[in-house]
Structure formats: C-alpha cells, structure tokens
Design a protein around this motif. Structure first.
Motif, short mmCIF file in Angstrom:
data_model
loop_
_atom_site.label_atom_id
_atom_site.label_comp_id
_atom_site.label_asym_id
_atom_site.label_seq_id
_atom_site.Cartn_x
_atom_site.Cartn_y
_atom_site.Cartn_z
N UNK A 79 0.83 -1.19 0.25
CA UNK A 79 0.02 0.02 -0.02
C UNK A 79 0.92 1.25 0.17
N UNK A 80 1.84 1.36 0.87
CA UNK A 80 2.75 2.42 0.92
C UNK A 80 3.55 2.80 -0.43
N UNK A 81 4.15 1.59 -0.80
CA UNK A 81 4.69 1.63 -2.34
C UNK A 81 3.81 2.31 -3.26
N UNK A 82 2.42 1.63 -3.33
CA UNK A 82 1.40 2.40 -4.29
C UNK A 82 1.11 3.64 -4.20
N UNK A 83 1.19 4.11 -2.87
CA UNK A 83 1.07 5.62 -2.48
C UNK A 83 2.31 6.51 -2.90
N UNK A 84 3.63 6.02 -2.69
CA UNK A 84 4.63 6.79 -3.22
C UNK A 84 4.72 6.73 -4.70
N UNK A 89 6.10 14.72 -8.00
CA UNK A 89 6.86 15.83 -7.45
C UNK A 89 6.81 16.96 -8.29
N UNK A 90 6.29 18.14 -8.02
CA UNK A 90 6.45 19.21 -8.57
C UNK A 90 7.86 19.84 -8.71
N UNK A 91 8.46 20.15 -9.83
CA UNK A 91 9.70 20.70 -9.97
C UNK A 91 9.52 22.35 -10.26
N UNK A 92 10.44 23.07 -9.96
CA UNK A 92 10.15 24.46 -10.25
C UNK A 92 11.37 24.73 -11.39
N UNK A 93 11.09 24.89 -12.65
CA UNK A 93 11.88 25.12 -13.49
C UNK A 93 12.14 26.71 -13.59
N UNK A 118 2.96 21.98 -19.09
CA UNK A 118 2.23 20.37 -19.67
C UNK A 118 2.69 19.34 -18.49
N UNK A 119 3.66 19.32 -18.33
CA UNK A 119 4.42 18.24 -17.42
C UNK A 119 3.94 18.57 -15.96
N UNK A 120 3.33 19.49 -15.76
CA UNK A 120 2.97 19.64 -14.40
C UNK A 120 3.97 20.51 -13.60
N UNK A 121 4.84 20.92 -14.03
CA UNK A 121 5.94 21.89 -13.39
C UNK A 121 5.75 23.17 -13.32
N UNK A 122 6.10 23.86 -11.83
CA UNK A 122 6.15 25.21 -11.78
C UNK A 122 7.17 26.11 -12.52
N UNK A 123 7.13 27.29 -13.13
CA UNK A 123 8.15 27.98 -13.68
C UNK A 123 8.32 29.29 -13.13
N UNK A 124 9.76 29.48 -12.76
CA UNK A 124 10.14 30.54 -12.18
C UNK A 124 10.77 31.53 -13.39
#
Length: 175
Positions: A79-84, A89-93, A118-124
C-alpha cells in the motif's frame, strides 16, 4: 550504569507485546467477538495458528485482530509503495529573460515554458537587469505583463513580479 531505554518499535504491537488486561477482539473472518481477556485472545490466536495484532491501540479497550502478521506487514508495504508511486513531485523550472529580448528568443523560451506547464511543473521567470537597464525597469514590467498575458490560458500567477537585487522574479503554476 543505567539500563538502556526500550527500543521504540515501529508498527503495531503483536501477541505478548500487548500489555492490556482486556481487548476488543475481531477474529480472522472479521466477526466481532466483543471484549475478551488478553489471555483468552492469545489462546484463540494460538489455536488458529495466527497472531494477535493490535489494530487500534488508542481505543478503550484496544481493538485487536487475529491475522497472519507477515502477510499483514507485506500488504501494508505494498500500500505504501503504491501511494509513493502515485505521488507527483512538482519541480520549479527556471527561465531567464533580459529586458531587451528579441521576439524569436522570446518565442523559444515561451514554448519551453508551455511544455513545463504541460508536465505539471511550476516555472520561475527571472528577468535580469545589467548596467543601464536598471534605469528602464518599465521595460521589464512590460515584458512580464506580456508573459502573463501569453500564459494565462495554461498557467496562473503564483507569486507576482517583485524585485530581488538586480532581477525581477515571478512564479507561474500550471492551471
């Protein structure tokens, strides 16, 4: 010399580790047996060839269940592995601009920013001023406003533009 403190065990207490007089027992089929003495619960576990596992230690009396502890532990790990696995992880590009950027360069950086969203990352967005450019900060503000307008369909402003030394910084997040 002092005796070492007991080692804190992670996970639920099982069998002889349970230090209560009475427990609320649930047997292997999931049927509720009610409140029984700990000795009776341990005897039932021994008879069934299973472990007595404390499921809810904070309840009064604590809730214990008859089950195979090795199997239970394995299922919890799965269960824990599935949750991980499902976590993103949102990265800031970071994309760097200059106040007097050319249209083609702007378009190239804009395409990469849209790909990041589109990849779900934030942009600085970092707008760096050098030398006499600091005297014309309105050019930088105009550029960042243009950037906001061009990305408003795919991104929202998370942190508005502000000065940090010789540069202006703005953070955009995907919608």
């Amino acid at each position: 010399m002092r005796a070492a403190p007991p080692v804190a065990k992670d996970g639920p207490r099982i069998n002889d580790e349970i230090r209560e007089r009475e427990v609320h027992l649930i047997d292997k089929d999931g049927t509720n047996r009610g409140t029984v003495s700990i000795s009776e619960a341990l005897a039932l576990a021994q008879e069934a060839g299973l472990d007595l596992v404390e499921i809810s230690p904070n309840a009064k009396p604590p809730v214990c269940k008859l089950l195979d502890f090795g199997k239970y532990k394995f299922q919890e790990q799965k269960k824990q592995a599935e949750a991980r696995k499902k976590q993103k992880i949102v990265e800031i590009k970071e994309v760097k601009f200059r106040p007097m950027i050319d249209d083609h360069d702007y378009d190239v950086k804009m395409r990469s920013m849209i790909r990041f969203f589109g990849e779900g990352d934030k942009v600085k967005v970092t707008l760096r001023f050098r030398g006499r450019e600091l005297a014309h900060q309105e050019l930088g503000v105009r550029l960042l406003d243009r950037l906001k307008g061009d990305t408003e369909k795919v991104a929202k402003v998370e942190m508005d533009a502000r000065f940090e030394g010789r540069q202006m910084v703005m953070v955009l997040a995907p919608k």
